[in-house]
Design an enzyme around this catalytic site. Structure first.
Site, PDB file in Angstrom:
ATOM      1  CB  SER A 154     -56.978  28.667   6.801  1.00  0.00           C
ATOM      2  OG  SER A 154     -57.036  27.676   5.718  1.00  0.00           O
TER       3      SER A 154
ATOM      4  CG  ASP B  12     -55.487  21.862   3.581  1.00  0.00           C
ATOM      5  OD1 ASP B  12     -55.264  20.765   2.640  1.00  0.00           O
ATOM      6  OD2 ASP B  12     -55.391  23.030   3.351  1.00  0.00           O
TER       7      ASP B  12
END
Ligand code: PMV
Length: 336
Positions: free
Chosen positions: A119, A163
C-alpha cells in the site's frame, strides 16, 4: 499522462518494536508498484487496479456520486480506493488544484498485505505521478511525508513512517519515530518466501501491546529488539561500500542477528507455522539468516543468501507459495 513507480520493502530488523519508539531498518526491494495518471476535465476519479497480484478491477467515482458501487470484497475495494483516494487528495493539495480529476491505473508486482509494503508503494507512486501530471515537482522526502499522512488517515492513526519513507527514498533506511534517515549499505542478497496469505496488522500489534503491558519480560523483549537494531546498524556500516559487494563476515553476522530478531518476534507471538517452516527451510539450506518481515501472522519471510540454496529449497517447501530473489532497490520513487 505521467507514470511513476515505487518499490516495496522488507524489514531487515525492527518491526513491532518500532511502534514503541525503537529504531527499525527497512530495506527497499526491487518489486515495484507502477501508477499511471492522466488528468480529466470532469473532476471524476477512475481507478483501474490492473494487477495487484490479485484479480484486478475498475471503479469510477467522484464529483457527483458518494462513492464506488462495485461487487468486490471490502478489502479489495479499500486497497484500490482509500489509499489511492488519499494519495490523489495529497496531490491536489500540493498543486492547489482541489477539483482535479484523474484516470489512475495501478499495477503492482508486490504481494498485497504480506509485509512487503504494497500500500505504501502504491500511495508513493500515485502522489508522484499525480503531482507530475499537475506540473508540480515534489522531492522524494515531500512525497514520503505526504504518503505517511495518507497511511495515517486510512489506518486510523496506526502507521509508522517506515514503509512510506523507505519506498520513497529507496535503499536501506533507519526510522525512529519521526527521525528518518537513509543508510549507506552494500548490496544485500535477499530471498523472499511468501506463504500466499497475510496477517492482520492491527490485531498483531494489539497482541504485542497486551503482552508488553502485562509482562516486564515482554517489554524487555521489545527493548532487546531495539538493541539488536542498533547493533545491526553498526554492522551494516562495516558491511561495505554503498551498492558494493558486501563483506562476507559482516553479512554472516547480519544473518545471525536476523535469526535472533525472528526468535524475539516469535516470542512476542507474531510468527506463524508457515513463517517458521519457511525460516527453518531457509536456514537449513544455507541462508545466513532468516526472519519474518512486517506484521507477521502470515505473509513473507526474508532470508540472506548469496547462493541459490534458499531459493531452491523454498520451491519445495509446502508452506511456501512463491519464492523470489529481491535485490535491494537503490532507487526509491521515480518518474518513468
Ligand atoms: O506488515 P507491514 O508491512 O504493514 O508492517 C507492519 C510493521 C509493524 O511494525 C508491525 C507496524 C508498524 O506500523 O510499524
Amino acid at each position: 499522462m505521467h507514470t511513476a513507480s515505487a518499490p516495496g520493502k522488507v524489514y531487515l530488523f525492527g518491526e513491532h518494536a518500532v511502534v514503541y519508539g525503537e529504531p527499525a531498518i527497512p530495506c527497499a526491494v526491487e518489486r515495484r508498484a507502477t501508477v499511471t495518471v492522466e488528468g480529466r476535465d470532469d473532476g471524476r476519479l477512475r481507478v483501474d487496479a490492473k494487477d495487484l497480484q490479485i484479480e484486478g478491477f475498475t471503479v469510477e467515482y467522484g464529483a457527483t456520486d458518494s462513492g464506488p458501487a462495485v461487487d468486490v470484497s471490502d478489502s479489495l475495494l479499500e486497497a484500490a480506493t482509500k489509499y489511492v483516494d488519499g494519495a490523489i487528495e495529497q496531490a491536489r493539495d500540493a498543486a492547489d488544484a482541489p477539483d482535479a480529476g484523474f484516470d489512475v491505473e495501478v499495477e503492482s508486482d508486490i504481494p498485497l498485505g504480506a509485509g512487503l509494503g504494497s500500500s505504501a508503494a502504491v500511495v508513493v507512486a500515485t502522489i508522484a505521478a499525480a503531482t507530475a501530471e499537475l506540473g508540480v515537482d515534489l522531492d522524494a522526502r515531500e512525497v514520503a511525508d505526504r504518503a505517511y499522512q495518507v497511511e495515517l488517515d486510512v489506518q486510523d492513526g496506526q502507521a509508522s513512517r517506515a514503509d512510506t519513507f523507505c519506498s520513497a527514498m529507496g535503499g536501506a533506511v533507519r526510522v525512529e519515530g519521526d527521525d528518518c534517515r537513509t543508510l549507506s549499505t552494500p548490496d544485500l542478497p535477499f530471498v523472499i518466501g511468501y506463504d500466499g496469505g497475510s496477517g492482520d496488522t492491527g490485531k498483531l500489534v494489539a497482541g504485542v501491546r497486551d503482552l508488553r503491558d502485562r509482562y516486564d519480560f515482554a517489554a524487555d523483549t521489545v527493548a532487546a529488539i531495539g538493541d539488536l537494531v542498533r547493533e545491526g546498524e553498526r554492522l551494516l556500516e562495516q558491511a561495505g561500500e554503498d551498492g558494493g559487494e558486501p563483506d562476507e563476515e559482516a553479512l554472516e553476522e547480519l544473518g545471525g542477528l536476523m535469526d535472533f530478531d525472528h526468535g524475539l518476534l516469535e516470542a512476542l507471538g507474531v510468527s506463524a507455522r508457515s513463517l517458521d517452516d519457511m525460516v527453518w527451510t531457509a536456514r537449513e539450506s544455507g541462508a545466513l539468516g532468516a526472519k519474518l518481515t512486517g506484521a507477521g501472522g502470515g505473509g513473507c519471510i526474508v532470508a540472506l543468501d548469496p547462493t541459490d540454496g534458499t531459493e531452491t529449497a523454498l520451491t519445495y517447501e509446502s508452506s511456501c507459495e512463491q519464492v523470489f530473489r529481491a535485490e535491494l532497490a537503490t532507487e526509491g520513487v521515480r518518474i518513468e
